[in-house]
Design a protein around this motif. Structure first.
Motif, PDB file in Angstrom:
ATOM      1  N   GLU A   9       0.815  -1.209   0.000  1.00  0.00           N
ATOM      2  CA  GLU A   9       0.000   0.000   0.000  1.00  0.00           C
ATOM      3  C   GLU A   9       0.852   1.265   0.000  1.00  0.00           C
ATOM      4  N   HIS A  10       2.157   1.121  -0.117  1.00  0.00           N
ATOM      5  CA  HIS A  10       3.019   2.294  -0.061  1.00  0.00           C
ATOM      6  C   HIS A  10       3.086   2.984  -1.425  1.00  0.00           C
ATOM      7  N   ALA A  11       3.320   4.265  -1.370  1.00  0.00           N
ATOM      8  CA  ALA A  11       3.471   5.030  -2.609  1.00  0.00           C
ATOM      9  C   ALA A  11       4.859   4.779  -3.186  1.00  0.00           C
ATOM     10  N   ARG A  12       5.031   5.098  -4.448  1.00  0.00           N
ATOM     11  CA  ARG A  12       6.356   4.947  -5.053  1.00  0.00           C
ATOM     12  C   ARG A  12       7.322   5.911  -4.389  1.00  0.00           C
ATOM     13  N   LEU A  13       8.524   5.422  -4.158  1.00  0.00           N
ATOM     14  CA  LEU A  13       9.550   6.199  -3.488  1.00  0.00           C
ATOM     15  C   LEU A  13      10.574   6.676  -4.512  1.00  0.00           C
ATOM     16  N   TYR A  14      10.797   7.981  -4.575  1.00  0.00           N
ATOM     17  CA  TYR A  14      11.774   8.569  -5.484  1.00  0.00           C
ATOM     18  C   TYR A  14      12.906   9.171  -4.654  1.00  0.00           C
ATOM     19  N   LEU A  15      14.148   8.797  -4.989  1.00  0.00           N
ATOM     20  CA  LEU A  15      15.317   9.261  -4.241  1.00  0.00           C
ATOM     21  C   LEU A  15      16.322   9.914  -5.185  1.00  0.00           C
ATOM     22  N   ASP A  16      17.210  10.746  -4.617  1.00  0.00           N
ATOM     23  CA  ASP A  16      18.271  11.364  -5.389  1.00  0.00           C
ATOM     24  C   ASP A  16      19.602  10.636  -5.206  1.00  0.00           C
ATOM     25  N   VAL A  17      19.682   9.784  -4.168  1.00  0.00           N
ATOM     26  CA  VAL A  17      20.909   9.048  -3.865  1.00  0.00           C
ATOM     27  C   VAL A  17      20.550   7.573  -3.703  1.00  0.00           C
ATOM     28  N   GLY A  33       5.854  13.691 -17.850  1.00  0.00           N
ATOM     29  CA  GLY A  33       6.043  15.128 -17.748  1.00  0.00           C
ATOM     30  C   GLY A  33       7.455  15.564 -17.394  1.00  0.00           C
ATOM     31  N   GLU A  34       8.359  14.626 -17.170  1.00  0.00           N
ATOM     32  CA  GLU A  34       9.749  14.982 -16.880  1.00  0.00           C
ATOM     33  C   GLU A  34      10.423  15.436 -18.170  1.00  0.00           C
ATOM     34  N   PRO A  35      11.465  16.253 -18.060  1.00  0.00           N
ATOM     35  CA  PRO A  35      12.180  16.683 -19.273  1.00  0.00           C
ATOM     36  C   PRO A  35      12.777  15.493 -20.014  1.00  0.00           C
ATOM     37  N   LYS A  36      12.841  15.608 -21.339  1.00  0.00           N
ATOM     38  CA  LYS A  36      13.391  14.541 -22.159  1.00  0.00           C
ATOM     39  C   LYS A  36      14.858  14.304 -21.794  1.00  0.00           C
ATOM     40  N   GLY A  37      15.263  13.053 -21.723  1.00  0.00           N
ATOM     41  CA  GLY A  37      16.637  12.715 -21.384  1.00  0.00           C
ATOM     42  C   GLY A  37      16.850  12.388 -19.919  1.00  0.00           C
ATOM     43  N   GLN A  38      15.826  12.559 -19.097  1.00  0.00           N
ATOM     44  CA  GLN A  38      15.931  12.217 -17.675  1.00  0.00           C
ATOM     45  C   GLN A  38      15.694  10.719 -17.506  1.00  0.00           C
ATOM     46  N   TRP A  39      16.486  10.086 -16.644  1.00  0.00           N
ATOM     47  CA  TRP A  39      16.374   8.647 -16.409  1.00  0.00           C
ATOM     48  C   TRP A  39      16.248   8.356 -14.924  1.00  0.00           C
ATOM     49  N   LEU A  40      15.601   7.217 -14.630  1.00  0.00           N
ATOM     50  CA  LEU A  40      15.479   6.686 -13.272  1.00  0.00           C
ATOM     51  C   LEU A  40      16.002   5.256 -13.285  1.00  0.00           C
ATOM     52  N   ALA A  76       9.732  -7.280  -1.162  1.00  0.00           N
ATOM     53  CA  ALA A  76      10.901  -6.515  -1.597  1.00  0.00           C
ATOM     54  C   ALA A  76      10.539  -5.031  -1.609  1.00  0.00           C
ATOM     55  N   GLN A  77      11.336  -4.237  -0.938  1.00  0.00           N
ATOM     56  CA  GLN A  77      11.142  -2.792  -0.960  1.00  0.00           C
ATOM     57  C   GLN A  77      11.756  -2.255  -2.245  1.00  0.00           C
ATOM     58  N   GLU A  78      11.108  -1.275  -2.851  1.00  0.00           N
ATOM     59  CA  GLU A  78      11.563  -0.701  -4.112  1.00  0.00           C
ATOM     60  C   GLU A  78      11.723   0.808  -3.990  1.00  0.00           C
ATOM     61  N   ALA A  79      12.647   1.350  -4.761  1.00  0.00           N
ATOM     62  CA  ALA A  79      12.821   2.801  -4.845  1.00  0.00           C
ATOM     63  C   ALA A  79      13.307   3.145  -6.249  1.00  0.00           C
ATOM     64  N   TRP A  80      12.838   4.273  -6.755  1.00  0.00           N
ATOM     65  CA  TRP A  80      13.308   4.800  -8.036  1.00  0.00           C
ATOM     66  C   TRP A  80      14.322   5.886  -7.716  1.00  0.00           C
ATOM     67  N   VAL A  81      15.543   5.750  -8.251  1.00  0.00           N
ATOM     68  CA  VAL A  81      16.603   6.716  -8.001  1.00  0.00           C
ATOM     69  C   VAL A  81      16.807   7.542  -9.264  1.00  0.00           C
ATOM     70  N   PHE A  97      24.913   6.366 -13.539  1.00  0.00           N
ATOM     71  CA  PHE A  97      24.502   5.761 -12.268  1.00  0.00           C
ATOM     72  C   PHE A  97      25.708   5.190 -11.534  1.00  0.00           C
ATOM     73  N   ASN A  98      26.598   4.484 -12.251  1.00  0.00           N
ATOM     74  CA  ASN A  98      27.798   3.935 -11.619  1.00  0.00           C
ATOM     75  C   ASN A  98      28.675   5.031 -11.030  1.00  0.00           C
ATOM     76  N   ALA A  99      28.696   6.197 -11.659  1.00  0.00           N
ATOM     77  CA  ALA A  99      29.475   7.321 -11.138  1.00  0.00           C
ATOM     78  C   ALA A  99      28.890   7.840  -9.827  1.00  0.00           C
ATOM     79  N   MET A 100      27.603   7.598  -9.593  1.00  0.00           N
ATOM     80  CA  MET A 100      26.945   8.032  -8.356  1.00  0.00           C
ATOM     81  C   MET A 100      27.294   7.140  -7.173  1.00  0.00           C
ATOM     82  N   LEU A 101      27.685   5.892  -7.427  1.00  0.00           N
ATOM     83  CA  LEU A 101      27.912   4.932  -6.358  1.00  0.00           C
ATOM     84  C   LEU A 101      29.162   5.282  -5.558  1.00  0.00           C
ATOM     85  N   PRO A 102      29.131   5.037  -4.237  1.00  0.00           N
ATOM     86  CA  PRO A 102      30.343   5.248  -3.437  1.00  0.00           C
ATOM     87  C   PRO A 102      31.447   4.286  -3.889  1.00  0.00           C
TER      88      PRO A 102
END
Length: 112
Positions: A9-17, A33-40, A76-81, A97-102
């Motif tokens: 029953e949870h809403a979709r979770l969107y994260l920046d990290v 409605g997101e700008p073209k070229g944006q990815w999750l 399974a918990q899910e999140a869109w980054v 995305f790989n560049a974002m990883l620690p």
């Protein structure tokens, strides 16, 4: 009283990290409605091999239908980054995305 767990029953979770210890499944164009070229990228808190036995909202689409056998109680918990920048291809989004990883997180393999 039923022992069955409540449906997701949870809403979709969107994260920046990306959450530490979670696993990336695949990048997708943002759309809606997101700008073209944006990815999750879709991330889950279980390894891919265990995903076929978990109840999930979207990630089950990454499992072959004959192998998907969810068990009650395994959710399974899910999140869109959000992947920063604009990208023209899935491969470019994976690289960003790989560049974002620690440094201690393993890099995600780019599908050929």
């Amino acid at each position: 009283m039923s022992d069955k767990p409540k449906p997701l029953e949870h809403a979709r979770l969107y994260l920046d990290v990306p959450p530490p210890g979670w696993h990336a499944l695949g990048p997708h164009p943002a759309g809606n409605g997101e700008p073209k070229g944006q990815w999750l990228v879709l991330m889950v808190d279980v390894p891919y091999e265990e995903l076929k036995t978990c109840i999930c909202r979207t990630a089950w689409l990454f499992v072959h239908p004959n192998e998907y056998k969810p068990q009650w109680g395994r959710i399974a918990q899910e999140a869109w980054v959000r992947i920063p920048g604009k990208h023209r291809s899935e491969k470019s989004a994976w690289k960003a995305f790989n560049a974002m990883l620690p440094d201690d997180e393993p890099a995600v393999e780019v599908a050929a």
